[in-house]
Every structure is written in C-alpha cells, then in structure tokens.
Scaffold this motif. Structure first.
Motif, PDB file in Angstrom:
ATOM      1  N   PHE A  16       0.831  -1.208   0.000  1.00  0.00           N
ATOM      2  CA  PHE A  16       0.000   0.000   0.000  1.00  0.00           C
ATOM      3  C   PHE A  16       0.866   1.258   0.000  1.00  0.00           C
ATOM      4  O   PHE A  16       0.553   2.228  -0.692  1.00  0.00           O
ATOM      5  N   TRP A  17       1.930   1.251   0.784  1.00  0.00           N
ATOM      6  CA  TRP A  17       2.799   2.422   0.815  1.00  0.00           C
ATOM      7  C   TRP A  17       3.501   2.612  -0.525  1.00  0.00           C
ATOM      8  O   TRP A  17       3.623   3.737  -1.029  1.00  0.00           O
ATOM      9  N   GLN A  18       3.976   1.520  -1.125  1.00  0.00           N
ATOM     10  CA  GLN A  18       4.682   1.598  -2.403  1.00  0.00           C
ATOM     11  C   GLN A  18       3.757   2.092  -3.508  1.00  0.00           C
ATOM     12  O   GLN A  18       4.161   2.879  -4.371  1.00  0.00           O
ATOM     13  N   ARG A  19       2.490   1.654  -3.479  1.00  0.00           N
ATOM     14  CA  ARG A  19       1.549   2.034  -4.529  1.00  0.00           C
ATOM     15  C   ARG A  19       1.168   3.498  -4.434  1.00  0.00           C
ATOM     16  O   ARG A  19       1.079   4.205  -5.442  1.00  0.00           O
ATOM     17  N   ASN A  20       0.920   3.971  -3.197  1.00  0.00           N
ATOM     18  CA  ASN A  20       0.444   5.344  -3.022  1.00  0.00           C
ATOM     19  C   ASN A  20       1.548   6.327  -2.680  1.00  0.00           C
ATOM     20  O   ASN A  20       1.336   7.541  -2.715  1.00  0.00           O
ATOM     21  N   ARG A  21       2.720   5.804  -2.278  1.00  0.00           N
ATOM     22  CA  ARG A  21       3.842   6.652  -1.878  1.00  0.00           C
ATOM     23  C   ARG A  21       3.421   7.658  -0.811  1.00  0.00           C
ATOM     24  O   ARG A  21       3.819   8.816  -0.819  1.00  0.00           O
ATOM     25  N   SER A  22       2.580   7.172   0.082  1.00  0.00           N
ATOM     26  CA  SER A  22       2.068   8.048   1.138  1.00  0.00           C
ATOM     27  C   SER A  22       1.586   7.188   2.296  1.00  0.00           C
ATOM     28  O   SER A  22       1.119   6.062   2.098  1.00  0.00           O
ATOM     29  N   PHE A  23       1.699   7.743   3.502  1.00  0.00           N
ATOM     30  CA  PHE A  23       1.180   7.034   4.668  1.00  0.00           C
ATOM     31  C   PHE A  23      -0.299   7.376   4.787  1.00  0.00           C
ATOM     32  O   PHE A  23      -0.694   8.322   5.458  1.00  0.00           O
ATOM     33  N   ASP A  24      -1.126   6.566   4.119  1.00  0.00           N
ATOM     34  CA  ASP A  24      -2.553   6.836   4.116  1.00  0.00           C
ATOM     35  C   ASP A  24      -3.281   5.842   5.017  1.00  0.00           C
ATOM     36  O   ASP A  24      -2.662   5.095   5.777  1.00  0.00           O
ATOM     37  N   LEU A  25      -4.612   5.817   4.920  1.00  0.00           N
ATOM     38  CA  LEU A  25      -5.411   5.015   5.839  1.00  0.00           C
ATOM     39  C   LEU A  25      -5.143   3.523   5.700  1.00  0.00           C
ATOM     40  O   LEU A  25      -5.070   2.800   6.705  1.00  0.00           O
ATOM     41  N   SER A  26      -5.007   3.038   4.471  1.00  0.00           N
ATOM     42  CA  SER A  26      -4.762   1.604   4.281  1.00  0.00           C
ATOM     43  C   SER A  26      -3.407   1.194   4.840  1.00  0.00           C
ATOM     44  O   SER A  26      -3.270   0.103   5.415  1.00  0.00           O
TER      45      SER A  26
END
Length: 442
Positions: A16-26
């Motif tokens: 999830f982090w690699q895909r969005n490049r962000s610390f998001d909810l998932s």
C-alpha cells in the motif's frame, strides 16, 4: 505457521505504501495488523500462553493453513476500501448542511458536559483504588458509581449518557472546524475534550480498551486530515501530546501491573498477550466453534435489543457454556463475526462491509468529501482499525455512533432538504488553489 500473518501484513503494508507513496489510511490499518502479528510471534516465542487471554491455556496452538488464509484474506477485504482514499490528493472537505452539523456539534458538547458531570466525581476514588478489584467487580456484574448516579437522573439525561459513543464524532468535527473552516481553537477544543467521554467511562471500570480505541481512532483521523493541518493545530498537538501520552501510558501500565501482578507472565508478558492474542484465538475459534450455534446480537445490537431485549453481554456466559470455552477474548473483528455466524457468515458480512464502504467512498482517488462522508468513513474505519482486538459495535451503547453517522450520511444525499443551507457561503474556508464545490461529486 504463526509467522505467516506477520509476513503477509508486513508485505501488505509495504504494498500500500509503495503504490500510493504516502502514509494513508490503508497503510495505517495494515500496519496495525503487522504490529499485532509481531506481538503474536513474540508471545508464542516467549511462551506467554497461560494467561486468561489466549484460549490455548499454556498449550502450543495448532495453526493450520485454512484459518490462516481466512484470517488474512477477510481482514484484507475490510481494509481494501480505505486504500481507495488517497489522503494526499484531498483538496477540500465541504459542508452542504452547515446548520445540521453545527447542531450536532452543540448536542455532542452538551452530552459530553453531562458525562463529565456524572463521571468526574468518581475518578479520584478510582485512581486511589485497586484496579484488579474494580475490573473483577465489573466482570461480576457490578455497575460503576457513575452508572449508579446516572440511574437517578431524568430519562433524557440517561439516554444521552447511554449514547456516550456519539461524542467520538467530536474528533472528526474538531479537525474539520480547526483545519478546514479554520475556527479558533477556543471554539473547537471543546469538541475534542468531550470526545474523551468514553475514555472517562472506561477508566471507571479499570478498562484499557477505551483509551486504546480512542488513540487508534484519533490517529486514523489525523492521517485523513494530515494534508489540511495548519501550523496552529500542529503546535497545539505538540503542546498537549506529551502530557496526554504520559498520562495515558502511565494509566495503561498501572492497570496492567495491578491486574496481572500475580500471573505467571507478569505485566510485560500479559501486555504481549493482550496485543497478540487475536490470531491465536481466531484459529482456536475455527477449530473448536460449534457450527450449530448462531447469534446476531453483536452484529445488529439495536435491532436485537428492541426485539428481544438481549445484548451480547447478556448472552456471553450462556454462549461460553454451550461452546465449551470462554468467548470474551480478542480474535479480531473477523473472529467475532465467525464465532457468531460461522465461516460462511463471516465471509458474507465481510463482503457486505466491503460494499458499504465502497458505496460511501464511491470513487477511487476522490479529491473532495463532505463532512458527513468523513464521519461515516470514521465510523466504518473503526471496524478494521479496532479490529485488531474485536468487532467494535457489539452493543446498543457502542452502536449509537454508527446509527447517528449513517442517518446523517443518508440525509445529506437528499439535496432538497439542504437547499437553504446550500446557498450559504462557506466562511473562512477559501484557499487560493481550490474551487469549492458545494456538492458531493468529486
């Protein structure tokens, strides 16, 4: 086999982090399951299996492939919808029903003040008492002094006290008014203060769960609003976070030490067992659950309360006797559903939860939500976030928040109701790089 959830959720977090490049909810929710999986491994390696939390009672658990796949797969299904929200892409949070949201905020503040009045008188007595004795008294069915005081109050006050969980909506409302509308902290901090009401009620019962739930959901909301945080709000958090963390940590350690000082594991081992027992108990449920038993009072607590006047707490002992083991342990939200409705039922509920989340979130990479959407996401997000322990909305008291948020979400889609509110300009909410659209379409 006990390493598989740790490897799986660690990989899912990285994906999830690699895909969005962000610390998001998932990323946040899957990281929580990575941590609890690590605690499970450490719990097993340290032999901390003889306490009251793990149903194996000192024996090495037998983890097989089918419950492991079910555990990882269904949890992933409940996390997946939150990966559709790219918090770094959010541009605005609208409010097309300003008067209603304001009225809700006032109601929550009044409700919180009432709970503070009922609870605070008993806090000092509790903190000087024996946490283990208080917790055992709660297990024996004794009510807290605050609950006894509440029973002497008028019926409207009793109903507001029963609906304590609604005050948690003060968390997203605080972030909205402080970060989006940029209201003065003097006006918004009361919302954050009254949102602590469930924590205070939990403290009266020497409970750690409520303070942990509050912390988890506060971080959930912080991750959602991180792109909107102003310097004023950041500084406020820096000032108040240190004393609050110190007080909260001291309380949790004190309760753990008091309750488990005589156990084999001690406080540290019991904390590992507390955090890491879900996977072990899920596998135990899978192997030992009586598939002829079905219960729904935990999944639809409001309905079952009005139909039969029974809640999960009322049937726990009876069900434990029928199952042949104590059911009041942590086994994740999926484990709660499986114990109540079986393997097929847990799959159906997980799929329905996925669909409901998709209906609320609607589109991938939305750049705009309404505050009613945000509150519904907050309520739904508590299911997998707190799901590292169990299903959160198991009683009529805890379920009021999703009834309130769900009703507000549905009514907010009926634009004719909010026609007058739609014409009102949004004050203090203009940013040079955004177009404010007073609709729920991204």
């Amino acid at each position: 086999m006990e390493y598989i959830p740790l490897i799986y959720f660690g990989g899912l977090t990285f994906y999830f982090w690699q895909r969005n490049r962000s610390f998001d909810l998932s990323v946040y929710i899957s990281l929580l399951f990575t941590i609890t999986s690590l605690c499970c491994v450490l719990m097993i390696m340290g032999g901390h299996l003889s306490g009251s939390g793990v149903l194996t009672d000192g024996w090495m658990p037998e983890f097989s492939i089918l419950p492991t796949v079910l555990y990882c797969g269904l949890i992933t299904l409940t996390i997946l919808p939150f990966s559709f929200i790219r918090t770094e892409k959010l541009v605005n949070i609208t409010n097309v029903h300003r008067r209603t949201i304001f009225a809700l905020s006032i109601f929550i503040i009044i409700q919180g003040l009432l709970i503070y009045y009922v609870v605070l008188g008993s806090i000092s007595e509790l903190l000087s008492g024996d946490f283990k004795y208080i917790k055992d008294a709660g297990y024996a069915g004794d009510i807290t002094p605050a609950d006894a005081k509440m029973l002497t109050m008028p019926l409207p006050a009793q109903l507001m006290y029963l609906m304590t969980s609604m005050t948690l909506l003060g968390i997203p409302l605080f972030f909205y008014y402080s970060c989006i509308e940029k209201r003065s902290l003097w006006l918004t901090v009361p919302l954050l203060a009254v949102s602590l009401s469930p924590v205070l009620r939990g403290i009266l019962a020497a409970d750690r769960t409520e303070i942990i739930h509050y912390g988890l959901m506060f971080l959930f909301t912080l991750v959602f609003f991180k792109g909107f945080l102003t310097t004023k709000v950041r500084n406020f958090f820096l000032i108040v976070s240190v004393p609050i963390l110190m007080i909260g940590t001291t309380y949790i350690v004190a309760v753990s030490a008091s309750r488990f000082e005589d156990s084999q594991e001690g406080a540290s081992g019991s904390m590992l067992e507390y955090a890491g027992q879900s996977y072990a108990n899920f596998c135990y449920f899978y192997d030992n659950h009586n598939n002829d038993l079905f219960y729904f009072e935990r999944e639809i607590p409001v309905t079952t309360y009005f139909l039969s006047k029974e809640q999960y707490a009322d049937t726990k002992e009876e069900r434990s006797a029928k199952e042949g083991f104590f059911i009041g342990v942590f086994a994740s939200h999926i484990g709660s559903w499986m114990l109540d409705t079986g393997v097929v039922g847990s799959c159906i509920i997980s799929a329905l939860f996925f669909l409901v989340c998709c209906l609320v979130i609607r589109n991938f990479n939305r750049t705009e939500f309404d505050i009613a959407d945000v509150m519904m996401i907050f309520v739904l997000g508590a299911v997998p976030t707190f799901g590292i322990f169990y299903y959160r909305y198991y009683s009529i008291g805890t379920a009021f928040i999703y009834v309130a948020a769900g009703a507000l979400f549905l009514f907010s889609k009926l634009k004719i109701i909010w026609k007058k509110d739609d014409k009102e300009p949004q004050e203090n909410n203009e940013q040079p790089n955004e177009k404010i659209l007073l609709s729920d379409t991204p």
